[in-house]
Design a protein around this motif. Structure first.
Motif, PDB file in Angstrom:
ATOM      1  N   ALA A   1       1.707 -16.066 -32.020  1.00  0.00           N
ATOM      2  CA  ALA A   1       1.811 -17.435 -32.483  1.00  0.00           C
ATOM      3  C   ALA A   1       1.281 -18.380 -31.389  1.00  0.00           C
ATOM      4  O   ALA A   1       0.753 -19.372 -31.643  1.00  0.00           O
ATOM      5  CB  ALA A   1       3.109 -17.770 -33.028  1.00  0.00           C
ATOM      6  N   ILE A   2       1.700 -18.146 -29.893  1.00  0.00           N
ATOM      7  CA  ILE A   2       1.438 -19.036 -28.882  1.00  0.00           C
ATOM      8  C   ILE A   2       0.062 -18.461 -28.277  1.00  0.00           C
ATOM      9  O   ILE A   2      -0.078 -17.358 -28.003  1.00  0.00           O
ATOM     10  CB  ILE A   2       2.468 -19.048 -28.140  1.00  0.00           C
ATOM     11  N   GLY A   3      -0.818 -19.621 -27.951  1.00  0.00           N
ATOM     12  CA  GLY A   3      -2.137 -19.083 -27.460  1.00  0.00           C
ATOM     13  C   GLY A   3      -2.187 -19.183 -26.034  1.00  0.00           C
ATOM     14  O   GLY A   3      -3.440 -18.782 -25.351  1.00  0.00           O
ATOM     15  N   ILE A   4      -1.357 -19.724 -25.300  1.00  0.00           N
ATOM     16  CA  ILE A   4      -1.247 -19.687 -23.843  1.00  0.00           C
ATOM     17  C   ILE A   4      -1.431 -18.659 -23.148  1.00  0.00           C
ATOM     18  O   ILE A   4      -0.546 -17.634 -23.411  1.00  0.00           O
ATOM     19  CB  ILE A   4      -0.198 -20.426 -23.108  1.00  0.00           C
ATOM     20  N   TYR A   5      -2.301 -18.441 -22.164  1.00  0.00           N
ATOM     21  CA  TYR A   5      -2.573 -17.015 -21.726  1.00  0.00           C
ATOM     22  C   TYR A   5      -2.342 -17.167 -20.214  1.00  0.00           C
ATOM     23  O   TYR A   5      -2.670 -18.203 -19.351  1.00  0.00           O
ATOM     24  CB  TYR A   5      -3.781 -16.629 -21.731  1.00  0.00           C
ATOM     25  N   TYR A   6      -1.654 -16.062 -19.652  1.00  0.00           N
ATOM     26  CA  TYR A   6      -1.353 -15.852 -18.198  1.00  0.00           C
ATOM     27  C   TYR A   6      -2.140 -14.629 -17.866  1.00  0.00           C
ATOM     28  O   TYR A   6      -1.571 -13.453 -18.100  1.00  0.00           O
ATOM     29  CB  TYR A   6       0.103 -15.971 -17.947  1.00  0.00           C
ATOM     30  N   PRO A   7      -2.925 -14.403 -16.714  1.00  0.00           N
ATOM     31  CA  PRO A   7      -3.629 -13.331 -16.254  1.00  0.00           C
ATOM     32  C   PRO A   7      -2.303 -12.590 -15.660  1.00  0.00           C
ATOM     33  O   PRO A   7      -1.303 -13.305 -15.205  1.00  0.00           O
ATOM     34  CB  PRO A   7      -4.451 -13.596 -15.292  1.00  0.00           C
ATOM     35  N   LYS A   8      -2.143 -11.281 -15.366  1.00  0.00           N
ATOM     36  CA  LYS A   8      -1.143 -10.482 -14.869  1.00  0.00           C
ATOM     37  C   LYS A   8      -0.688 -11.009 -13.534  1.00  0.00           C
ATOM     38  O   LYS A   8       0.358 -11.091 -13.164  1.00  0.00           O
ATOM     39  CB  LYS A   8      -1.559  -9.013 -14.795  1.00  0.00           C
ATOM     40  N   GLU A   9      -1.923 -11.218 -12.343  1.00  0.00           N
ATOM     41  CA  GLU A   9      -1.688 -11.698 -11.317  1.00  0.00           C
ATOM     42  C   GLU A   9      -1.014 -12.927 -11.201  1.00  0.00           C
ATOM     43  O   GLU A   9      -0.185 -13.306 -10.045  1.00  0.00           O
ATOM     44  CB  GLU A   9      -2.927 -11.882 -10.445  1.00  0.00           C
ATOM     45  N   VAL A  10      -1.079 -13.994 -12.086  1.00  0.00           N
ATOM     46  CA  VAL A  10      -0.378 -15.121 -12.269  1.00  0.00           C
ATOM     47  C   VAL A  10       0.953 -15.078 -12.843  1.00  0.00           C
ATOM     48  O   VAL A  10       1.884 -15.603 -12.225  1.00  0.00           O
ATOM     49  CB  VAL A  10      -1.216 -16.243 -13.166  1.00  0.00           C
TER      50      VAL A  10
END
Length: 314
Positions: free
Chosen positions: A62-71
């Motif tokens: 439902a949430i579109g915010i994306y975090y790369p693994k390293e972040v």
């Protein structure tokens, strides 16, 4: 709670998604004191990035915010899949546990949204500090401006269900158009036509096609009197060759589908006030921002769909 977003969803599913998102936004507002409409704006901005870029995975929750693994886990964390909030913090990762289960899962809606809300809250919950937090995070003035515009729209209407559109001129007006995107144009130098021309009589009302913010208003040498509207999909809607603007129309103003913003004319191709070098028509263009740049895409299929939807509603 995170329905798969990779298939076309029904109206009922979309309504359920809006309900889930609003529940998450208001829950995080209670936890962090960041107003829900700021969180909705960031989420909306990032969701559209993920649909417009090939280097980002499509959202599945439902949430579109994306975090790369390293972040999420930390740039020097030897475990890129780390879900332990303690070790994530030790290695400088952003990941947080938002639902109290002791796990910081970058694919969990609550954890992801809480991580962003907690990051913003570390700067403060007032408007000025939210803007500083977003600039430090994205390092791009235009991104911050787009998110602030989304925020204004969500706050003004107090809801998320803002995906309706309208045809840019009244459907009962005498108008005609065909697909001219990509055609050659010679006025002012050879270039590609980045829009669809809708021919109509002088003075026919021109209307906003979407919910959004007036981003541009004024004169352009080629476009004449023109208006630019930024919608909640990070899309810029360009209305050119106007005869004039609606009374009291201002940059930064919130608009909605069907709201009159001007009228059809033949202005352009010269200094301010030049008109009559071609038949009256509305040039309508659409441009997508992907977080790096902006490009034109064909508005014709959208115009056809919006005209058909409006006729069906009537």
């Amino acid at each position: 709670m995170s329905p798969n977003m990779t298939h076309a969803i029904t109206g009922e599913e979309q309504a359920k998604l809006y309900q889930i998102r609003m529940e998450l936004y208001t829950k995080m507002e209670a936890l962090t004191q960041i107003p829900w409409y700021y969180l909705a704006a960031v989420d909306q901005y990032e969701r559209n990035l993920r649909f417009s870029r090939k280097d980002l995975p499509k959202p599945e929750g439902a949430i579109g915010i994306y975090y790369p693994k390293e972040v999420w886990s930390g740039p020097i964390n030897p475990n890129s899949e780390d879900t332990n909030p303690v070790t994530i913090g030790v290695f400088g990762g952003m990941g947080q546990d938002g639902n109290g289960d002791g796990v910081a899962n970058r694919l969990d809606d609550e954890d992801v949204l809480y991580t962003m809300a907690n990051y913003i809250q570390s700067y403060g919950s007032d408007h000025h500090n939210v803007k500083i937090a977003l600039w430090d995070y994205y390092q791009r003035d235009k991104t911050v401006a787009l998110i602030m515009g989304h925020m204004k729209v969500f706050k003004h209407f107090g809801r998320l269900e803002l995906d309706q559109h309208a045809f840019p001129v009244p459907i009962r007006s005498n108008h005609s158009y065909k697909n001219t995107w990509g055609d050659r144009r010679g006025w002012g130098g050879l270039r590609m036509h980045e829009g669809t021309d809708i021919f109509a009589n002088y003075g026919v009302p021109v209307r906003s096609t979407c919910y959004g913010i007036i981003e541009v208003k004024g004169w352009n040498r080629f476009g004449g009197w023109r208006v630019g509207i930024r919608d909640l999909n990070n899309t810029y809607h360009y209305f050119a060759h106007l005869n004039g603007f609606a009374k009291d129309l201002t940059v930064g103003q919130i608009v909605e589908p069907g709201m009159i913003i001007g009228s059809v004319g033949s202005s352009g191709y010269g200094p301010p006030g030049t008109a009559g070098k071609f038949p009256p028509h509305l040039h309508y263009g659409m441009y997508k921002d992907n977080g790096y740049t902006e490009w034109s895409f064909d508005p014709f299929p959208h115009l056809r769909a919006w005209e058909r939807q409006e006729r069906n509603r009537k």
